[in-house]
Each structure stands twice: as C-alpha cells, then as structure tokens.
Motif scaffolding. Structure first.
Motif, PDB file in Angstrom:
ATOM      1  N   MET A 128      49.132  30.599  37.882  1.00 21.68           N
ATOM      2  CA  MET A 128      47.881  29.871  38.048  1.00 21.68           C
ATOM      3  C   MET A 128      48.060  28.797  39.114  1.00 21.68           C
ATOM      4  SD  MET A 128      45.802  27.746  35.081  1.00 21.68           S
ATOM      5  CE  MET A 128      47.009  26.406  35.016  1.00 21.68           C
ATOM      6  N   VAL A 129      47.043  28.610  39.947  1.00 17.73           N
ATOM      7  CA  VAL A 129      47.114  27.593  40.988  1.00 17.73           C
ATOM      8  C   VAL A 129      45.707  27.073  41.258  1.00 17.73           C
ATOM      9  CG1 VAL A 129      46.791  29.216  42.915  1.00 17.73           C
ATOM     10  CG2 VAL A 129      48.112  27.102  43.272  1.00 17.73           C
ATOM     11  N   ASP A 130      45.591  25.832  41.701  1.00 13.21           N
ATOM     12  CA  ASP A 130      44.281  25.295  42.042  1.00 13.21           C
ATOM     13  C   ASP A 130      43.640  26.133  43.143  1.00 13.21           C
ATOM     14  OD1 ASP A 130      44.465  23.271  40.223  1.00 13.21           O
ATOM     15  OD2 ASP A 130      45.110  21.745  41.658  1.00 13.21           O
ATOM     16  N   THR A 131      42.353  26.412  42.999  1.00 14.74           N
ATOM     17  CA  THR A 131      41.634  27.252  43.964  1.00 14.74           C
ATOM     18  C   THR A 131      41.745  26.712  45.381  1.00 14.74           C
ATOM     19  OG1 THR A 131      40.070  27.925  42.236  1.00 14.74           O
ATOM     20  CG2 THR A 131      39.394  28.267  44.512  1.00 14.74           C
ATOM     21  N   GLU A 132      41.667  25.409  45.532  1.00 14.41           N
ATOM     22  CA  GLU A 132      41.682  24.815  46.875  1.00 14.41           C
ATOM     23  C   GLU A 132      42.990  25.090  47.615  1.00 14.41           C
ATOM     24  OE1 GLU A 132      43.154  20.286  45.795  1.00 14.41           O
ATOM     25  OE2 GLU A 132      41.036  20.665  46.177  1.00 14.41           O
ATOM     26  N   ARG A 133      44.059  25.373  46.884  1.00 11.19           N
ATOM     27  CA  ARG A 133      45.344  25.652  47.522  1.00 11.19           C
ATOM     28  C   ARG A 133      45.321  26.937  48.342  1.00 11.19           C
ATOM     29  NH1 ARG A 133      49.798  21.987  47.518  1.00 11.19           N
ATOM     30  NH2 ARG A 133      49.452  20.538  45.775  1.00 11.19           N
ATOM     31  N   LEU A 134      44.423  27.855  48.004  1.00  9.82           N
ATOM     32  CA  LEU A 134      44.333  29.109  48.742  1.00  9.82           C
ATOM     33  C   LEU A 134      43.625  28.943  50.078  1.00  9.82           C
ATOM     34  CD1 LEU A 134      43.502  31.642  45.896  1.00  9.82           C
ATOM     35  CD2 LEU A 134      45.664  31.355  47.094  1.00  9.82           C
ATOM     36  N   GLY A 135      42.779  27.917  50.186  1.00  9.03           N
ATOM     37  CA  GLY A 135      42.064  27.694  51.433  1.00  9.03           C
ATOM     38  C   GLY A 135      41.073  28.789  51.766  1.00  9.03           C
ATOM     39  N   LEU A 136      40.500  29.413  50.746  1.00  7.82           N
ATOM     40  CA  LEU A 136      39.542  30.498  50.940  1.00  7.82           C
ATOM     41  C   LEU A 136      38.230  30.169  50.237  1.00  7.82           C
ATOM     42  CD1 LEU A 136      41.867  33.562  50.196  1.00  7.82           C
ATOM     43  CD2 LEU A 136      41.127  32.767  52.449  1.00  7.82           C
ATOM     44  N   PRO A 137      37.103  30.647  50.755  1.00  5.01           N
ATOM     45  CA  PRO A 137      35.815  30.421  50.079  1.00  5.01           C
ATOM     46  C   PRO A 137      35.827  31.065  48.690  1.00  5.01           C
ATOM     47  CG  PRO A 137      35.486  31.253  52.324  1.00  5.01           C
ATOM     48  CD  PRO A 137      36.941  31.405  52.019  1.00  5.01           C
ATOM     49  N   GLU A 138      35.209  30.385  47.729  1.00 12.45           N
ATOM     50  CA  GLU A 138      35.203  30.912  46.362  1.00 12.45           C
ATOM     51  C   GLU A 138      34.478  32.252  46.277  1.00 12.45           C
ATOM     52  OE1 GLU A 138      34.147  28.250  43.280  1.00 12.45           O
ATOM     53  OE2 GLU A 138      35.484  26.644  43.951  1.00 12.45           O
ATOM     54  N   GLU A 139      33.438  32.447  47.085  1.00 15.65           N
ATOM     55  CA  GLU A 139      32.727  33.724  47.033  1.00 15.65           C
ATOM     56  C   GLU A 139      33.614  34.864  47.539  1.00 15.65           C
ATOM     57  OE1 GLU A 139      31.254  31.485  50.766  1.00 15.65           O
ATOM     58  OE2 GLU A 139      31.747  31.032  48.659  1.00 15.65           O
ATOM     59  N   GLN A 140      34.531  34.543  48.447  1.00 18.83           N
ATOM     60  CA  GLN A 140      35.457  35.565  48.939  1.00 18.83           C
ATOM     61  C   GLN A 140      36.480  35.928  47.859  1.00 18.83           C
ATOM     62  OE1 GLN A 140      38.637  35.149  52.305  1.00 18.83           O
ATOM     63  NE2 GLN A 140      36.658  35.562  53.274  1.00 18.83           N
ATOM     64  N   ILE A 141      36.941  34.925  47.135  1.00 15.58           N
ATOM     65  CA  ILE A 141      37.883  35.171  46.042  1.00 15.58           C
ATOM     66  C   ILE A 141      37.241  36.076  44.995  1.00 15.58           C
ATOM     67  CG2 ILE A 141      39.145  34.090  44.150  1.00 15.58           C
ATOM     68  CD1 ILE A 141      39.444  31.609  45.981  1.00 15.58           C
ATOM     69  N   ARG A 142      36.007  35.750  44.632  1.00  9.25           N
ATOM     70  CA  ARG A 142      35.332  36.546  43.598  1.00  9.25           C
ATOM     71  C   ARG A 142      35.017  37.951  44.088  1.00  9.25           C
ATOM     72  NH1 ARG A 142      31.304  32.187  40.539  1.00  9.25           N
ATOM     73  NH2 ARG A 142      32.874  30.529  40.342  1.00  9.25           N
ATOM     74  N   ALA A 143      34.695  38.086  45.376  1.00 12.41           N
ATOM     75  CA  ALA A 143      34.405  39.416  45.923  1.00 12.41           C
ATOM     76  C   ALA A 143      35.627  40.326  45.861  1.00 12.41           C
ATOM     77  CB  ALA A 143      33.918  39.286  47.361  1.00 12.41           C
ATOM     78  N   ALA A 144      36.823  39.727  45.887  1.00 19.35           N
ATOM     79  CA  ALA A 144      38.047  40.530  45.877  1.00 19.35           C
ATOM     80  C   ALA A 144      38.405  41.043  44.484  1.00 19.35           C
ATOM     81  CB  ALA A 144      39.205  39.695  46.426  1.00 19.35           C
ATOM     82  N   ILE A 145      37.871  40.424  43.442  1.00 14.88           N
ATOM     83  CA  ILE A 145      38.302  40.734  42.071  1.00 14.88           C
ATOM     84  C   ILE A 145      38.248  42.226  41.747  1.00 14.88           C
ATOM     85  CG2 ILE A 145      37.708  40.406  39.632  1.00 14.88           C
ATOM     86  CD1 ILE A 145      36.990  37.499  40.310  1.00 14.88           C
ATOM     87  N   PRO A 146      37.156  42.940  42.040  1.00 17.24           N
ATOM     88  CA  PRO A 146      37.120  44.363  41.660  1.00 17.24           C
ATOM     89  C   PRO A 146      37.761  45.303  42.677  1.00 17.24           C
ATOM     90  CG  PRO A 146      34.992  43.690  42.520  1.00 17.24           C
ATOM     91  CD  PRO A 146      35.852  42.464  42.537  1.00 17.24           C
ATOM     92  N   LEU A 147      38.323  44.763  43.759  1.00 20.21           N
ATOM     93  CA  LEU A 147      38.778  45.605  44.867  1.00 20.21           C
ATOM     94  C   LEU A 147      40.292  45.645  45.057  1.00 20.21           C
ATOM     95  CD1 LEU A 147      36.138  44.400  47.505  1.00 20.21           C
ATOM     96  CD2 LEU A 147      36.014  46.446  46.064  1.00 20.21           C
TER      97      LEU A 147
END
Length: 321
Positions: A128-147
C-alpha cells in the motif's frame, strides 16, 4: 514484523482482534470471516519500506471490503497491489470481477472502494502506498484496474513483490529499503500507464522506468543459465549497446550485477538447513551457474570462504551437521 497471530488469543476474541489490526494498519474497512463458527485463524505481518507498506495476511477464509463511506472515516487515499501466494482470491470493483491466483495481481484504489476475499486457507501479500506517490491522475489509476491482465509489466511486478516478501525482514531493515520502494513504485507506474495512458505518456514512462524493468526482468529469469545480454535486450526491444549504456548510466555493470544476485541466492541456499541434502553443484546450477569451478572461485572472492566452508560454518552455527 508480526502484528497479530490469533493462535495466541482466545477463540472468542479473534474476530474483533483481526478487525482492529486490519483497520489500524490499512484504514477503515469491513471484514467478514468465513465460517466463524469453525474457528478463525489469522496471522498478519507488516513491513515498512520507506513510504511503502507491505502486508502478508495468512489464514482462514474472509471477505474485506471498502466503500467510499469507509473512506470518509479516515484521511487515507492509497493505492494497493494485491497478490495471492496461496489459495485463490476474488477481487471486485465497480462491476469488474477477477480471480487472483498465483500468477495474477489486482489493483485497488481505496477511495474508489473494492472487495477482496478468499475461501479456505490462503496467503495474500499486498503493498500500500499514498496515491500521490505515483504521480498519476486518479482517473488513470482507476481506468487501469480491469485491464492489468493485458500488461507485460504485471509478471515483473508480481515477481518483485514475491521477492520483497520472501526477504522482507532483512530488506526492510537494510539500507536499500528506500531504493526498493522507489523501484516498486516505478514498476507500479509502468504497470498502470501500460494499459491506461495515451501513447505519449506510455512512451515517457517506458523510458523513465526502463532500467527498473530490465532489472526486474533479470530477477525473474535469474536462475536461467540461458539468460544473456542479447536475450535481455530483445525482451525490451532495445539493442545490446543500448542495454549496456543504460546500465552504465545507472551505475552498474550488467554481468557483475547478475553474478552478484546469483551468488546471493546460492549463499542463502547454502546457509539454509532445508537445503542441506543438496549438493553444492546442484545449488550452484539452480542459481544459473553452469561451471562449478567458476562458481566456487567467484563465491570465495565475494564471501571470503569456499561454498563448502560457508555451508559448514552456517550449519554448525544453526545446530546442523
């Protein structure tokens, strides 16, 4: 580090104790134990690698879920990568469902909510890591979940997580913990953008994380005696010259790095009593060394003792023969 082992608790207190430990370590959530009447068995271990937290949860079946409502009860906005080393997990998010076996992983964004479960006995390893550490938009993170199953980075990250877990006590306390966290985050960024970003972003992140992906690939194939610069370069669609330049810019020698990692694997096996029945040559071969004389010489140069002397010293210290 062990946080909870329910074997040390009265049966009546185990469910509440695990709930408290889960919330305390990873934030607000709901937990439902499978067949609580048959007894709950849980062991929770946690290690910190700089900004990254690694969890290992072993035991009887359960279901954990987080909703946006849970997120409102704490200030944590985190991303997790979940793997299943034993048993088969079931991950659900926003209509997406997937099985998480030994060869798969799942991506969870806490504020988006998700559900994770397994039946019977299982072992889940996640970080687990803070989302901001990835430096990516949250919508992009969520879009990747099923892929994620479409990403060539997923097997590299999965192997990396397994290695972290296998040596977690040593690595989390060592001087390289922060660097390992950085490598883990780079692989996670590469995983996400490989399936959920535009071509320009994919190209940029691919360049930024190339050395990390190369080293992860080498670790995943380290014990294969056929591993060589041409194969490594071909796997990443680069020339051998580019591969050597990349390693040089990263401050490492490719061949020396590979040999050192293989020697570390052989050293660990020679030290372990469970490998006492194996010959030194078999251990060397299992780590990718095909020439016993070369292995023995490099081992002695690195550790100041022959493989046989090393084995004798450590087995004597551990009470072996």
């Amino acid at each position: 580090m062990l946080v909870l082992d329910t074997e040390n608790l009265p049966a009546a207190d185990r469910i509440e104790a695990f709930q408290a430990a889960a919330v305390g370590e990873s934030g607000s959530c709901s937990v439902e134990q499978e067949h609580p009447e048959a007894g709950v068995r849980k062991k929770l271990e946690v290690w910190n690698f700089g900004p990254l937290t690694l969890f290992a949860t072993r035991g009887s079946g359960m279901r954990v879920w987080r909703t946006p409502r849970h997120a409102r009860f704490d200030s944590m906005n985190t991303v997790s990568i979940i793997t299943q080393s034993e048993g088969t997990g079931a991950f659900t998010w926003n209509g997406h469902q997937q099985h998480v076996g030994a060869d798969a992983l799942a991506l969870a964004h806490k504020t988006a909510g998700y559900e994770y479960a397994w039946s019977g006995t299982g072992l889940s390893v996640a970080f687990m890591v803070d989302t901001e550490r990835l430096g990516l938009p949250e919508e992009q993170i969520r879009a990747a979940i099923p892929l994620l199953r479409h990403s060539s980075v997923a097997p590299l990250l999965l192997r990396h997580i397994r290695d972290l877990h296998h040596h977690a006590d040593e690595l989390s306390a060592g001087p390289g913990a922060e660097a390992l966290a950085s490598a883990t985050l780079e692989l996670t960024r590469a995983l996400i953008v490989s399936v959920a970003a535009g071509e320009r972003t994919r190209h940029q992140v691919a360049e930024d994380t190339l050395l990390t992906r190369v080293l992860a690939y080498i670790r995943a194939h380290l014990t294969d005696p056929g591993l060589n610069p041409h194969r490594i370069a071909a796997a990443h669609n680069i020339s051998v010259r580019t591969l050597y330049r990349l390693c040089e810019q990263g401050g490492l020698s490719l061949e020396k790095w590979i040999v050192r990692r293989r020697l570390e694997g052989a050293r660990d096996d020679l030290s372990a009593l469970e490998h006492a029945h194996r010959t030194i040559e078999a251990i060397a071969r299992s780590q990718g060394f095909t020439n016993p004389a070369y292995f023995s010489r490099r081992f002695r140069e690195t550790y100041g003792a022959t493989p046989r002397q090393w084995r004798r010293m450590h087995h004597s210290a551990g009470g072996g023969t």
